[in-house]
Design a protein around this motif. Sequence first.
Motif, PDB file in Angstrom:
ATOM      1  N   SER A  63      15.185  46.662  52.395  1.00 21.52           N
ATOM      2  CA  SER A  63      14.573  47.132  53.636  1.00 21.52           C
ATOM      3  C   SER A  63      13.120  47.493  53.370  1.00 21.52           C
ATOM      4  O   SER A  63      12.743  47.830  52.240  1.00 21.52           O
ATOM      5  CB  SER A  63      15.335  48.349  54.168  1.00 21.52           C
ATOM      6  N   LEU A  64      12.318  47.420  54.418  1.00 20.74           N
ATOM      7  CA  LEU A  64      10.929  47.874  54.325  1.00 20.74           C
ATOM      8  C   LEU A  64      10.750  49.230  55.007  1.00 20.74           C
ATOM      9  O   LEU A  64       9.628  49.664  55.240  1.00 20.74           O
ATOM     10  CB  LEU A  64       9.993  46.844  54.969  1.00 20.74           C
ATOM     11  N   LYS A  65      11.850  49.892  55.299  1.00 22.65           N
ATOM     12  CA  LYS A  65      11.791  51.172  56.009  1.00 22.65           C
ATOM     13  C   LYS A  65      11.636  52.362  55.062  1.00 22.65           C
ATOM     14  O   LYS A  65      11.313  53.455  55.506  1.00 22.65           O
ATOM     15  CB  LYS A  65      13.049  51.352  56.864  1.00 22.65           C
ATOM     16  N   THR A  66      11.863  52.152  53.773  1.00 28.62           N
ATOM     17  CA  THR A  66      11.806  53.274  52.847  1.00 28.62           C
ATOM     18  C   THR A  66      10.358  53.584  52.451  1.00 28.62           C
ATOM     19  O   THR A  66       9.516  52.676  52.385  1.00 28.62           O
ATOM     20  CB  THR A  66      12.610  52.978  51.575  1.00 28.62           C
ATOM     21  N   PRO A  67      10.062  54.849  52.159  1.00 25.24           N
ATOM     22  CA  PRO A  67       8.710  55.209  51.700  1.00 25.24           C
ATOM     23  C   PRO A  67       8.309  54.448  50.438  1.00 25.24           C
ATOM     24  O   PRO A  67       7.148  54.081  50.265  1.00 25.24           O
ATOM     25  CB  PRO A  67       8.809  56.713  51.448  1.00 25.24           C
TER      26      PRO A  67
END
Length: 307
Positions: A63-67
Amino acid sequence: MKIVFAGTPAFAVSSLRAAARHHEVVAVYTQPDRPAGRGRGLAPSPVKLEAIARGIPVFQPESLKTPEAQQQLRDLAPDLMVVVAYGLILPKAVLTIPTHGCWNVHASLLPRWRGAAPIQRAIQAGDAETGVCLMQMEAGLDTGPVLLKQHIAIGANDTGGQLHDRLAELGAQVLSDGLGLLRAGIKPIAQPQPEAGVTYAHKLDKAEARLDWAQDADALARTVRAFNPWPVAEAMLVGERVRIHGAIALDDNQGKAPGTLLAASREGIDIACGHGALRLRVLQREGGKAITAADYLNARRDLVAGA
């Protein structure tokens, strides 16, 4: 110009080559390796294979949602992110990281056929033309303004696979044109999509591949073309389930009920539909390979006698 490229399937490979031709592609993002083949071993995506061959670093976050994933992208300091059939959602925070934002190569004439399967849906709907749009990405699903576009006619016999290949090359050309302008200091003018004409190309489902003889023959013939090479149309043919790789529509169903066998010859196997008839030309038996109707009938002499 430092570019980050995000893509996964074969459709995106031509665009990756175009992006790498005159620019520094500092990294490639692609989906994690997935099980494939009979052994269900993990297989790299076509984009990953191309990136490795070019010596480009590859990142495969779930995912690209994580910091952490977003910081990794920031550390690359990209001028532009190019996205082509990546398959992961880009959060709003990611869209603002590159200096020039994120560009998407989309295989339709937006706003028609937003979504996952624009190539197949265009054939299935009987569209006369389609094309490729270079879009400035925003938070919505394929809702961003269009930077450049190219049109292409859909041939009467085009399959999903054939149109896919032509649009992949056209997408690479449109991307190359956009990158050339940006390199020259001319950012393409973003044209908002019109509100009228929005349609959605929903993801293909294997259940859709089952043909219903009660439908019009024209619609069934388009589905056969659209679903070749995947998921491939299938139907019951006089007691046997077969996959149908090639078929054409005929005008006359001879007044017979849908599903009735009308004729069987070397030219094809004609099945009555709700309107007209469908002539099956290339078929595949369970566990076999795709063969012509003539070869199929060599094994199904009962159809010749019953037609």
